[in-house]
Design an enzyme around this catalytic site. Structure first.
Site, short mmCIF file in Angstrom:
data_model
loop_
_atom_site.label_atom_id
_atom_site.label_comp_id
_atom_site.label_asym_id
_atom_site.label_seq_id
_atom_site.Cartn_x
_atom_site.Cartn_y
_atom_site.Cartn_z
N THR A 4 18.39 15.35 70.51
CA THR A 4 19.67 15.57 71.20
C THR A 4 20.47 16.63 70.46
O THR A 4 20.06 17.11 69.41
CB THR A 4 20.49 14.27 71.30
OG1 THR A 4 20.88 13.86 69.99
CG2 THR A 4 19.70 13.15 71.96
N PHE B 252 15.55 16.24 76.24
CA PHE B 252 14.43 17.03 76.79
C PHE B 252 14.94 18.40 77.22
O PHE B 252 14.78 18.82 78.36
CB PHE B 252 13.81 16.27 77.97
CG PHE B 252 12.38 16.67 78.25
CD1 PHE B 252 11.39 16.49 77.30
CD2 PHE B 252 12.03 17.23 79.47
CE1 PHE B 252 10.08 16.84 77.55
CE2 PHE B 252 10.71 17.59 79.74
CZ PHE B 252 9.73 17.39 78.78
N ASP C 26 26.64 26.18 60.82
CA ASP C 26 25.21 25.86 60.92
C ASP C 26 24.54 26.08 59.55
O ASP C 26 23.75 25.25 59.09
CB ASP C 26 24.58 26.77 61.99
CG ASP C 26 23.08 26.62 62.07
OD1 ASP C 26 22.62 25.59 62.58
OD2 ASP C 26 22.36 27.54 61.61
N LYS D 253 22.64 23.43 56.82
CA LYS D 253 21.31 23.66 56.23
C LYS D 253 21.38 23.62 54.70
O LYS D 253 20.44 23.17 54.04
CB LYS D 253 20.72 24.96 56.78
CG LYS D 253 20.35 24.76 58.25
CD LYS D 253 20.07 26.03 58.99
CE LYS D 253 19.71 25.72 60.44
NZ LYS D 253 19.66 26.92 61.27
#
Ligand SMILES: NC(=O)c1ccc[n+]([C@@H]2O[C@H](COP(=O)([O-])OP(=O)(O)OC[C@H]3O[C@@H](n4cnc5c(N)ncnc54)[C@H](OP(=O)(O)O)[C@@H]3O)[C@@H](O)[C@H]2O)c1
Length: 346
Positions: free
Chosen positions: A98, A10, A222, A226
């Site tokens: 997460t 969250f 990153d 992708k």
């Protein structure tokens, strides 16, 4: 129809999603006939709260935004672990948000497996499990008559994965080029405006554009994740990390950026995937640095924006551009996935 969701994680995205669920509650009910009940939220440090009839999200958000975690939410903290809640709580869809670990995809992959094995559908924005274990998780979902959705893993809420999978059905995708790391693009754009690399990185960090581990952005990891996700979705190919050629923006000098501008070109971190001769093979899988002429569609992507150019057999070139990150933008990707699960399944 009522759809019960369990949110694991969250932070930015979880809170962005919760805000959208509050703002759009009426629209979801009236237009989509869907009543979304968040029956549980779990985090590492704040613990977990549950309500089988649906948590009062506005109250939870107020407590979190006041810096009190769940302490002022009006709910008792649960003693069960994240895994125990995923295994025992009564919910329809697990929303897994997460942090990304590109080494092994954990603990997220384990959480996703637990939910799918129970026949619960899963939505995640976490690149780790999808880049590393997509095939296995999709098989698991199929076996247990569940659905796995992950639109937010590439270009956040800008629809590219669902576009490729559904809207471009029947086309042969030949090549994909894209700018999929907004922070790198922001730094390059600021260097074009005169900043040194270090100052542009510092600014990107202050604006919250960089991941906690900046190497994920600056060294291209990153973007590699992708490429792996796009390879699976667009070409059905499973790639390992070391099968993707990688070069991040680290090391690029302002002089090189200025020289490029002098030739009407720009440096961009570009991912590239190209179909190979045989089914299931790729001719190219790269997350590299490229000099683009000003006429290239990706040269127009400035700041933290993202863009994807898809080359196909019938429609020569399709370009999509939009945000590639952001709490509400990525929260929207989750909401969109949730609505498609509801229309397909509920
Ligand atoms: N932010 C974006 O714009 C964006 C865009 C696309 C994709 N994503 C991906 O979406 C995911 C979430 O991003 P975010 O920005 O929301 O990250 P974040 O702000 O760091 O939030 C991560 C949340 O996960 C919780 N968490 C970590 N490990 C957990 C565990 N074992 N059990 C329960 N909760 C756990 C954290 O709790 P604690 O705070 O207590 O540790 C925190 O609430 C990441 O995988 C990210 O790469 C983010």
């Amino acid at each position: 129809m009522t759809v019960k969701i369990l949110i694991v994680g969250f932070g930015n995205v979880g809170q962005g999603l919760a805000e959208l669920l509050v703002e759009k509650e009426r629209m979801l009910r009236e237009k989509y006939k869907t009543d979304v009940q968040v029956v549980g939220i779990v985090t590492r440090h704040w613990g977990a709260i549950v309500d089988e009839h649906g948590l009062a999200l506005s109250r939870v958000l107020a407590s979190v935004l006041a810096g009190k975690g769940f302490a002022h939410s009006g709910y008792d903290l649960q003693s069960q672990t994240t895994a125990e809640l995923i295994e025992n709580l009564d919910y329809d869809v697990l929303i897994e948000l997460t942090i990304t670990d590109l080494n092994n995809g954990e603990p997220a992959t384990q959480y996703i497996r637990l939910a799918l094995e129970r026949g619960r559908s899963v939505i995640t924005t976490n690149k780790g499990p999808i880049a590393l274990h997509l095939k296995e998780l999709e098989t698991l979902a199929k076996t247990h008559h569940a659905v796995l959705k992950y639109e937010g893993t590439v270009m956040s809420g800008t629809p590219v994965l669902n576009l490729i999978e559904h809207n471009l059905a029947g086309l042969e995708i030949r090549k994909i080029e894209g700018i999929v790391n907004g922070s790198s693009n922001y730094i390059l754009t600021r260097m074009e405006e005169g900043l040194e690399y270090d100052d542009a990185v510092k600014e990107a960090r202050e604006l919250g554009y960089l991941e906690a581990d900046a190497s994920a952005d600056l060294d291209g990891w990153d973007a590699v994740a992708k490429v792996m996700i796009l390879a699976g979705v667009a070409f059905g190919v499973t790639l390992k990390v070391d099968e993707v050629q990688r070069r991040g923006i680290a090391g690029l000098t302002r002089r090189e950026v200025e020289d490029a501008l002098g030739q009407n070109k720009v440096w961009r971190q570009v991912v590239e995937l190209e179909r190979g001769e045989q089914e299931g093979c790729l001719r190219a899988a790269k997350a590299g640095l490229r000099l683009l002429g000003n006429g290239h569609p990706l040269a127009q992507i400035k700041g933290a924006g993202n863009g994807l150019v898809i080359y196909t057999d019938v429609m020569p070139l399709i370009t999509v551009s939009g945000p590639g990150a952001g709490r509400r933008e990525t929260g929207y990707a989750v909401l969109n996935d949730l609505l498609s699960i509801c229309t397909e399944q509920c």
